[in-house]
Design a protein around this motif. Structure first.
Motif, PDB file in Angstrom:
ATOM      1  N   ALA A 180      30.333 -18.229 -52.966  1.00  0.00           N
ATOM      2  CA  ALA A 180      30.530 -18.328 -54.415  1.00  0.00           C
ATOM      3  C   ALA A 180      30.836 -16.958 -55.006  1.00  0.00           C
ATOM      4  N   PRO A 181      31.567 -16.908 -56.129  1.00  0.00           N
ATOM      5  CA  PRO A 181      31.848 -15.638 -56.798  1.00  0.00           C
ATOM      6  C   PRO A 181      30.545 -14.898 -57.115  1.00  0.00           C
ATOM      7  N   ILE A 182      30.554 -13.600 -56.965  1.00  0.00           N
ATOM      8  CA  ILE A 182      29.343 -12.802 -57.115  1.00  0.00           C
ATOM      9  C   ILE A 182      28.742 -12.902 -58.521  1.00  0.00           C
ATOM     10  N   GLU A 183      29.597 -13.135 -59.529  1.00  0.00           N
ATOM     11  CA  GLU A 183      29.110 -13.153 -60.904  1.00  0.00           C
ATOM     12  C   GLU A 183      28.253 -14.377 -61.217  1.00  0.00           C
ATOM     13  N   ILE A 184      28.285 -15.395 -60.356  1.00  0.00           N
ATOM     14  CA  ILE A 184      27.439 -16.569 -60.605  1.00  0.00           C
ATOM     15  C   ILE A 184      26.353 -16.735 -59.540  1.00  0.00           C
ATOM     16  N   GLU A 185      26.227 -15.764 -58.652  1.00  0.00           N
ATOM     17  CA  GLU A 185      25.202 -15.869 -57.617  1.00  0.00           C
ATOM     18  C   GLU A 185      23.812 -16.009 -58.223  1.00  0.00           C
ATOM     19  N   HIS A 186      23.542 -15.254 -59.284  1.00  0.00           N
ATOM     20  CA  HIS A 186      22.209 -15.303 -59.907  1.00  0.00           C
ATOM     21  C   HIS A 186      21.906 -16.706 -60.410  1.00  0.00           C
ATOM     22  N   ALA A 187      22.901 -17.371 -60.974  1.00  0.00           N
ATOM     23  CA  ALA A 187      22.695 -18.706 -61.525  1.00  0.00           C
ATOM     24  C   ALA A 187      22.494 -19.735 -60.419  1.00  0.00           C
ATOM     25  N   LEU A 188      23.203 -19.568 -59.316  1.00  0.00           N
ATOM     26  CA  LEU A 188      23.084 -20.512 -58.201  1.00  0.00           C
ATOM     27  C   LEU A 188      21.712 -20.425 -57.531  1.00  0.00           C
ATOM     28  N   LYS A 189      21.017 -19.313 -57.729  1.00  0.00           N
ATOM     29  CA  LYS A 189      19.683 -19.148 -57.147  1.00  0.00           C
ATOM     30  C   LYS A 189      18.597 -19.862 -57.944  1.00  0.00           C
ATOM     31  N   LEU A 190      18.936 -20.303 -59.148  1.00  0.00           N
ATOM     32  CA  LEU A 190      17.945 -20.974 -59.990  1.00  0.00           C
ATOM     33  C   LEU A 190      17.471 -22.283 -59.352  1.00  0.00           C
ATOM     34  N   LYS A 191      16.167 -22.526 -59.445  1.00  0.00           N
ATOM     35  CA  LYS A 191      15.599 -23.805 -59.012  1.00  0.00           C
ATOM     36  C   LYS A 191      15.336 -24.714 -60.213  1.00  0.00           C
ATOM     37  N   SER A 192      15.389 -24.129 -61.388  1.00  0.00           N
ATOM     38  CA  SER A 192      15.260 -24.874 -62.642  1.00  0.00           C
ATOM     39  C   SER A 192      16.153 -24.211 -63.671  1.00  0.00           C
ATOM     40  N   TRP A 193      16.656 -25.000 -64.594  1.00  0.00           N
ATOM     41  CA  TRP A 193      17.312 -24.450 -65.787  1.00  0.00           C
ATOM     42  C   TRP A 193      16.347 -24.716 -66.939  1.00  0.00           C
ATOM     43  N   ILE A 194      15.660 -23.715 -67.404  1.00  0.00           N
ATOM     44  CA  ILE A 194      14.650 -23.962 -68.439  1.00  0.00           C
ATOM     45  C   ILE A 194      14.589 -22.798 -69.422  1.00  0.00           C
ATOM     46  N   ILE A 195      14.526 -23.133 -70.684  1.00  0.00           N
ATOM     47  CA  ILE A 195      14.363 -22.143 -71.748  1.00  0.00           C
ATOM     48  C   ILE A 195      13.204 -22.602 -72.626  1.00  0.00           C
ATOM     49  N   ARG A 196      12.301 -21.703 -72.930  1.00  0.00           N
ATOM     50  CA  ARG A 196      11.116 -22.024 -73.724  1.00  0.00           C
ATOM     51  C   ARG A 196      11.104 -21.227 -75.020  1.00  0.00           C
ATOM     52  N   LYS A 197      10.456 -21.803 -76.014  1.00  0.00           N
ATOM     53  CA  LYS A 197      10.273 -21.108 -77.289  1.00  0.00           C
ATOM     54  C   LYS A 197       8.860 -21.380 -77.799  1.00  0.00           C
ATOM     55  N   PRO A 198       8.089 -20.337 -78.062  1.00  0.00           N
ATOM     56  CA  PRO A 198       6.736 -20.551 -78.582  1.00  0.00           C
ATOM     57  C   PRO A 198       6.766 -21.052 -80.022  1.00  0.00           C
ATOM     58  N   LEU A 199       5.761 -21.833 -80.365  1.00  0.00           N
ATOM     59  CA  LEU A 199       5.602 -22.340 -81.725  1.00  0.00           C
ATOM     60  C   LEU A 199       4.244 -21.904 -82.256  1.00  0.00           C
ATOM     61  N   SER A 200       4.232 -21.275 -83.401  1.00  0.00           N
ATOM     62  CA  SER A 200       2.977 -20.814 -83.976  1.00  0.00           C
ATOM     63  C   SER A 200       2.178 -22.000 -84.522  1.00  0.00           C
ATOM     64  N   LYS A 201       0.872 -21.811 -84.640  1.00  0.00           N
ATOM     65  CA  LYS A 201       0.027 -22.862 -85.217  1.00  0.00           C
ATOM     66  C   LYS A 201       0.458 -23.164 -86.650  1.00  0.00           C
ATOM     67  N   LYS A 202       0.913 -22.144 -87.354  1.00  0.00           N
ATOM     68  CA  LYS A 202       1.353 -22.336 -88.729  1.00  0.00           C
ATOM     69  C   LYS A 202       2.514 -23.321 -88.791  1.00  0.00           C
ATOM     70  N   VAL A 203       3.467 -23.170 -87.884  1.00  0.00           N
ATOM     71  CA  VAL A 203       4.619 -24.076 -87.855  1.00  0.00           C
ATOM     72  C   VAL A 203       4.196 -25.463 -87.396  1.00  0.00           C
ATOM     73  N   VAL A 204       3.390 -25.533 -86.346  1.00  0.00           N
ATOM     74  CA  VAL A 204       2.960 -26.822 -85.798  1.00  0.00           C
ATOM     75  C   VAL A 204       2.197 -27.644 -86.829  1.00  0.00           C
ATOM     76  N   CYS A 205       1.492 -26.963 -87.712  1.00  0.00           N
ATOM     77  CA  CYS A 205       0.684 -27.653 -88.722  1.00  0.00           C
ATOM     78  C   CYS A 205       1.404 -27.759 -90.066  1.00  0.00           C
TER      79      CYS A 205
END
Length: 234
Positions: A178-203
């Motif tokens: 594979a092209p070297i520029e996508i090697e890092h992506a091919l190594k992923l075992k998950s595609w995941i992005i997280r965002k924290p939510l403050s208690k103020k927002v949750v409530c």
């Protein structure tokens, strides 16, 4: 069933008592205590989470975001299955659920919400997909590396970064050339992005809007995966 207005979702947020209950549950991992406090769980955690699920699903539909949840199928139980776990506590110390294109927990590509006294959050992507699904995701990257790189760049501009902490050390078998520029992506075992939510927002009434904005921002990642799975399915 309540229907969320397009510009004013009808959910007031979780009560701070939801966090109080979950914190107490953390220190009282036994069935006797839980049964004595079951009404608190139902009033402040279970029932509001069901309402949140319906309201968010309705609101996402108004935004043409093809994700929804079902209170009976897409929420995780508070009871744990500890048979195959070293941790034997009988109850989860958080509450959570998934939103998918089918409304259940088994479809690939999801939006995840977690109510947690140690840190609530929302996440989206493909978390530890089955090997045959992961292969198709990787084939999607290899098939259109330019689109993938533009996607990652676009997400980064919005402040989102894929979690590379659990990536493979080497390019997986079958993708060595594979092209070297996508090697890092091919190594992923998950595609995941997280965002924290403050208690103020949750409530607060801002929770639905906050999660919906995140879902819209992450829709390109989910769509890239859905397209890859469809294209490379037999």
């Amino acid at each position: 069933m309540k229907t969320a207005a397009q510009n004013k979702p009808l959910f007031e947020g979780f009560s701070p008592k939801a966090f109080t209950f979950l914190e107490a549950l953390t220190d009282n991992q036994n069935r006797l205590w839980f049964n004595e406090h079951r009404s608190e769980y139902e009033d402040y955690v279970r029932d509001p989470l069901r309402e949140f699920t319906v309201t968010l699903s309705d609101f996402l539909r108004t935004k043409d975001i093809p994700l929804w949840g079902d209170p009976k199928r897409s929420l995780f139980r508070i009871n744990r299955d500890a048979r195959f776990s070293k941790a034997k506590h009988p109850y989860n110390m958080h509450a959570s659920g998934l939103f998918s294109i089918t409304g259940d927990k088994h479809a690939p590509g999801v939006l995840y919400f977690r109510l947690d006294p140690l840190g609530s959050r929302v996440a989206a992507g493909y978390m530890q997909p089955e090997p045959h699904v992961l292969k198709k995701l990787r084939m999607g990257i290899l098939d259109n590396p330019k689109a993938w790189l533009l996607l990652e760049k676009s997400l980064h501009k919005k402040g989102y970064v894929l979690d590379y902490s659990d990536a493979l050390a080497r390019v997986p078998r079958g993708f060595i050339d594979a092209p070297i520029e996508i090697e890092h992506a091919l190594k992923l075992k998950s595609w995941i992005i997280r965002k924290p939510l403050s208690k103020k927002v949750v409530c607060s009434t801002e929770l639905i809007q906050e999660v919906a904005i995140f879902a819209k921002d992450l829709l390109p990642l989910l769509s890239f995966g859905w397209h890859s799975i469809s294209k490379f399915s037999e």
